[in-house]
Design a protein around this motif. Structure first.
Motif, mmCIF file in Angstrom:
data_model
loop_
_atom_site.group_PDB
_atom_site.id
_atom_site.type_symbol
_atom_site.label_atom_id
_atom_site.label_comp_id
_atom_site.label_asym_id
_atom_site.label_seq_id
_atom_site.Cartn_x
_atom_site.Cartn_y
_atom_site.Cartn_z
ATOM 1 N N MET A 33 0.832 -1.168 -0.040
ATOM 2 C CA MET A 33 -0.012 -0.083 -0.098
ATOM 3 C C MET A 33 0.903 1.323 0.024
ATOM 4 S SD MET A 33 -3.480 0.660 2.437
ATOM 5 C CE MET A 33 -2.449 0.606 4.142
ATOM 6 N N THR A 59 1.750 5.016 0.782
ATOM 7 C CA THR A 59 1.577 5.924 1.939
ATOM 8 C C THR A 59 0.702 7.188 1.280
ATOM 9 O OG1 THR A 59 3.562 5.580 2.642
ATOM 10 C CG2 THR A 59 2.534 7.449 3.435
ATOM 11 N N ARG A 109 -0.636 9.274 8.479
ATOM 12 C CA ARG A 109 -0.406 8.738 9.657
ATOM 13 C C ARG A 109 0.497 9.413 10.396
ATOM 14 N NH1 ARG A 109 3.975 4.643 10.064
ATOM 15 N NH2 ARG A 109 5.479 5.071 8.417
ATOM 16 N N ASN A 126 2.114 11.852 13.049
ATOM 17 C CA ASN A 126 1.396 12.511 14.123
ATOM 18 C C ASN A 126 1.859 13.876 14.333
ATOM 19 O OD1 ASN A 126 3.944 12.709 15.756
ATOM 20 N ND2 ASN A 126 3.491 10.431 16.444
ATOM 21 N N CYS A 155 7.137 8.761 24.819
ATOM 22 C CA CYS A 155 6.490 7.277 24.864
ATOM 23 C C CYS A 155 5.650 7.081 23.538
ATOM 24 C CB CYS A 155 5.670 7.273 26.088
ATOM 25 S SG CYS A 155 4.246 8.414 25.861
ATOM 26 N N GLU A 156 5.246 8.013 22.974
ATOM 27 C CA GLU A 156 4.435 8.098 21.698
ATOM 28 C C GLU A 156 3.088 7.281 21.971
ATOM 29 O OE1 GLU A 156 6.422 7.922 17.874
ATOM 30 O OE2 GLU A 156 8.040 7.172 19.223
ATOM 31 N N GLN A 157 2.472 7.154 23.371
ATOM 32 C CA GLN A 157 1.464 6.611 23.561
ATOM 33 C C GLN A 157 0.672 7.364 24.581
ATOM 34 O OE1 GLN A 157 2.250 3.342 26.762
ATOM 35 N NE2 GLN A 157 4.101 3.274 25.389
ATOM 36 N N GLY A 158 0.739 8.492 24.754
ATOM 37 C CA GLY A 158 -0.036 9.374 25.460
ATOM 38 C C GLY A 158 0.272 9.406 26.910
ATOM 39 N N LEU A 216 -0.657 12.146 20.300
ATOM 40 C CA LEU A 216 -1.961 11.624 19.857
ATOM 41 C C LEU A 216 -2.802 12.460 19.128
ATOM 42 C CD1 LEU A 216 -2.634 10.031 23.545
ATOM 43 C CD2 LEU A 216 -1.756 9.302 21.513
ATOM 44 N N ASP A 263 10.414 3.964 12.769
ATOM 45 C CA ASP A 263 8.956 3.546 12.736
ATOM 46 C C ASP A 263 8.500 2.953 14.049
ATOM 47 O OD1 ASP A 263 7.869 4.511 10.597
ATOM 48 O OD2 ASP A 263 7.488 2.669 9.620
ATOM 49 N N ASP A 264 9.392 2.730 15.134
ATOM 50 C CA ASP A 264 8.732 2.430 16.412
ATOM 51 C C ASP A 264 7.817 3.227 17.076
ATOM 52 O OD1 ASP A 264 10.759 0.532 15.934
ATOM 53 O OD2 ASP A 264 11.197 0.209 17.900
ATOM 54 N N VAL A 265 6.736 2.454 17.313
ATOM 55 C CA VAL A 265 5.553 3.122 18.001
ATOM 56 C C VAL A 265 5.042 4.430 16.916
ATOM 57 C CG1 VAL A 265 4.796 3.963 20.193
ATOM 58 C CG2 VAL A 265 7.061 3.030 19.962
ATOM 59 N N LYS A 266 4.997 3.960 15.813
ATOM 60 C CA LYS A 266 4.230 4.887 14.878
ATOM 61 C C LYS A 266 3.172 4.029 14.159
ATOM 62 C CE LYS A 266 7.557 7.890 14.830
ATOM 63 N NZ LYS A 266 7.492 9.014 15.966
ATOM 64 N N ALA A 267 2.074 4.816 13.830
ATOM 65 C CA ALA A 267 0.880 4.091 13.422
ATOM 66 C C ALA A 267 1.141 3.395 12.057
ATOM 67 C CB ALA A 267 -0.216 5.052 13.147
ATOM 68 N N PRO A 268 0.360 2.506 11.629
ATOM 69 C CA PRO A 268 0.497 1.823 10.260
ATOM 70 C C PRO A 268 -0.023 2.582 9.180
ATOM 71 C CG PRO A 268 -1.178 0.684 11.573
ATOM 72 C CD PRO A 268 -0.412 1.621 12.523
ATOM 73 N N ASP A 269 0.162 2.507 8.075
ATOM 74 C CA ASP A 269 -0.290 3.319 6.796
ATOM 75 C C ASP A 269 -1.892 3.071 6.974
ATOM 76 O OD1 ASP A 269 -0.271 5.513 5.206
ATOM 77 O OD2 ASP A 269 0.104 4.154 3.422
ATOM 78 N N PRO A 304 -3.141 5.543 20.411
ATOM 79 C CA PRO A 304 -2.149 4.518 21.024
ATOM 80 C C PRO A 304 -2.362 3.048 20.551
ATOM 81 C CG PRO A 304 -3.177 6.046 22.727
ATOM 82 C CD PRO A 304 -3.787 6.361 21.450
ATOM 83 N N ASN A 333 -0.585 3.373 17.198
ATOM 84 C CA ASN A 333 1.001 3.365 17.495
ATOM 85 C C ASN A 333 1.528 2.061 17.721
ATOM 86 O OD1 ASN A 333 0.364 6.046 16.465
ATOM 87 N ND2 ASN A 333 0.980 7.002 18.744
ATOM 88 N N PHE A 334 0.716 1.338 18.593
ATOM 89 C CA PHE A 334 1.188 0.098 18.927
ATOM 90 C C PHE A 334 1.073 -1.214 18.085
ATOM 91 C CE2 PHE A 334 0.894 1.281 23.396
ATOM 92 C CZ PHE A 334 2.214 1.000 23.880
ATOM 93 N N ARG A 335 0.453 -0.884 17.055
ATOM 94 C CA ARG A 335 -0.051 -1.540 15.884
ATOM 95 C C ARG A 335 -0.885 -2.692 16.501
ATOM 96 N NH1 ARG A 335 4.211 -0.698 10.963
ATOM 97 N NH2 ARG A 335 4.255 1.358 11.243
#
Ligand code: FES
Ligand code: FES
Lengths: 155, 293
Positions: free
Chosen positions: A1, A3, A24, A26, A44-47, A65, B16-22, B56, B59-61
């Motif tokens: 796919m 981007t 995608r 952020n 942390c990229e998770q809030g 987020l 790409d760690d802790v990034k959302a998939p496309d 989140p 980001n964790f996929r």
């Protein structure tokens, strides 16, 4: 796919910006990598940690987020856009930062607290900053700084 | 943050760690457009509003939708209204706007107490009530509140609108009665009878963390309801304890013993069932001690 991209326009620290971004991406990565505003940090990229705190349409948000495309048409302010001088100076005076990683988030969140509540207790300050982690654990001094600024503004 | 079981460690540290998939993204201008899009892409799409739970997870996929449909700017879902019997809360009302609503404070003080426990200010600015309910994290506060308040949810799709009682909405961890083409649009909560007292109690490791256990109690004259969060795969009512306390509000010791037998917490290496059962008992005793004698 392949981007997916979208064109977004917004203001960042008062200046109009238009860019083509991957959907995608952020907001904090957009600010750091596309625009060079590296004052907002990425933990942390998770809030969880608040290092990425920026102000979106007048309210603090987690930059990790929010998608950059979601900020289309909005006004974003980062630490580079400035924060109350007295607060910044008090952080310096009272050693409320060591490595400085959490500091932009701490400052933006504290400034927001003091606007909403000019007379916070130490408990209120701790509560408001509960979502901002200081990895150097300098919480005592941070609370001191915010409390002292509130006191100084009243007198 | 939801609790994620530890997975295999990734050894590669990269951009790409802790990034959302496309995924693809669209922001429909109206509810009708959103519903039409969703019905077209149902199984591959996810609705996003504040994104405070979904991002989140991306980001964790742990999820990889092909399309995000952003309903975050549909202003018609941002109102809180009332009539004689009900308060109706639009699905896109943020936690922070709920906390600032004098109408909610007056009619549904339980929600104001609960919001203090939801994450942190920066998350509360974007997180929405509808998003929290539709995500159905078993440790989320608002689901248990809606259950204790005996609320109902408006659910719409291109096929029409239906109402689902809170008690029938939650089906399991992250599972709800929502079909893939449906959107939760509003929450209707009956106004408590005059003299009703509501109490929210929670234990978390730190302020704003996900609850280890929580309790929402609504004591109306002659009808006491208790919903728990964080102790099962969904928010649950404790019916036996509710009946006991409705009939005999002073039977505190008995109720505390009973509630411990009524819950069956999921096994979890960090918090064994016996510990969560103990927490529920502590929370009930605390809540009851706050009721006027
Ligand atoms: S990097 Fe956004 S909260 Fe930690
Ligand atoms: S000063 Fe180092 S993280 Fe706070």
């Amino acid at each position: 796919m392949s981007t997916k991209h979208r064109r977004i326009s917004l203001t960042v620290n008062g200046e109009a910006v238009a860019r083509e971004v991957p959907v995608r991406l952020n907001l904090v990565d957009f600010l750091r990598h596309d625009l060079g505003f590296t004052g907002s940090h990425v933990g942390c990229e998770q809030g969880a940690c608040g290092a990425c705190t920026v102000v979106l349409d007048g309210q603090t948000v987690r930059g990790c987020l929010v998608l950059a495309v979601q900020a289309d048409g909005c006004a974003v302010v980062t630490i580079e856009g400035g924060v109350d001088d007295d607060l910044r100076e008090m952080f310096y005076t009272l050693n409320a930062l060591q490595c400085g990683f959490c500091t932009p988030g701490m400052l933006l969140s504290s400034a927001e607290l003091l606007r909403a509540n000019p007379n916070p207790s130490r408990e209120d300050i701790r509560e408001y900053l509960s979502g901002n982690f200081c990895r150097c654990t300098g919480y005592q001094a941070i609370v001191d700084a915010v409390f002292t600024v509130a006191e100084a503004r009243r007198s | 943050m939801p609790y994620f079981p530890a997975g295999p460690r990734r050894s590669r540290i990269g951009a790409d760690d802790v990034k959302a998939p496309d995924f693809d993204y669209c922001r429909p201008e109206s509810m009708a457009d959103a519903l039409a899009l969703l019905s077209l892409h149902a199984d591959d799409a996810a609705i996003i509003a504040g994104g405070q739970s979904l991002l989140p997870i991306l980001n964790f996929r742990l999820a990889a939708p092909e399309l995000l449909i952003d309903i975050g700017r549909l202003d018609e879902l941002k109102q809180v209204t009332e009539d004689d019997e009900f308060v109706e809360i639009g699905a896109l009302v943020s936690h922070c706007d709920l906390a600032d609503s004098p109408l909610v404070g007056r009619e549904l003080p339980l929600l104001h107490q609960a919001i203090d426990h939801i994450a942190h200010p920066a998350v509360r600015h974007r997180g929405t009530i509808g998003g929290s309910l539709a995500m159905a994290d078993p440790a989320a506060e608002l689901g248990a509140c809606c259950l204790a308040l005996d609320g109902a949810f408006s659910i719409v799709s291109v096929r029409g609108q239906r109402w689902v009682a809170a008690a029938d909405f939650f089906k399991g961890v992250y599972e709800t009665a929502l079909q893939p083409d449906e959107i939760l649009t509003a929450i209707r909560l009956p106004k408590p009878a005059p003299g009703t007292i509501s109490i929210f109690e929670e234990v978390a490791r730190r302020r704003g963390d996900f609850a280890m256990a929580g309790l929402a109690l609504v004591a109306a004259p002659n009808n006491l309801r208790i919903a728990l969060l964080g102790v099962a795969d969904r928010p649950v009512l404790v019916e036996q304890t509710m009946t006991l306390l409705t009939n005999n509000p002073t039977a505190v010791d008995e109720a505390v013993a009973l509630i411990g037998t009524e819950v069956d917490p999921l096994d979890d290496p960090t918090y064994p069932p016996a510990y969560r059962r103990h927490l529920v008992q502590v929370l009930l005793r605390r809540a009851l001690s706050r009721l006027p004698q």
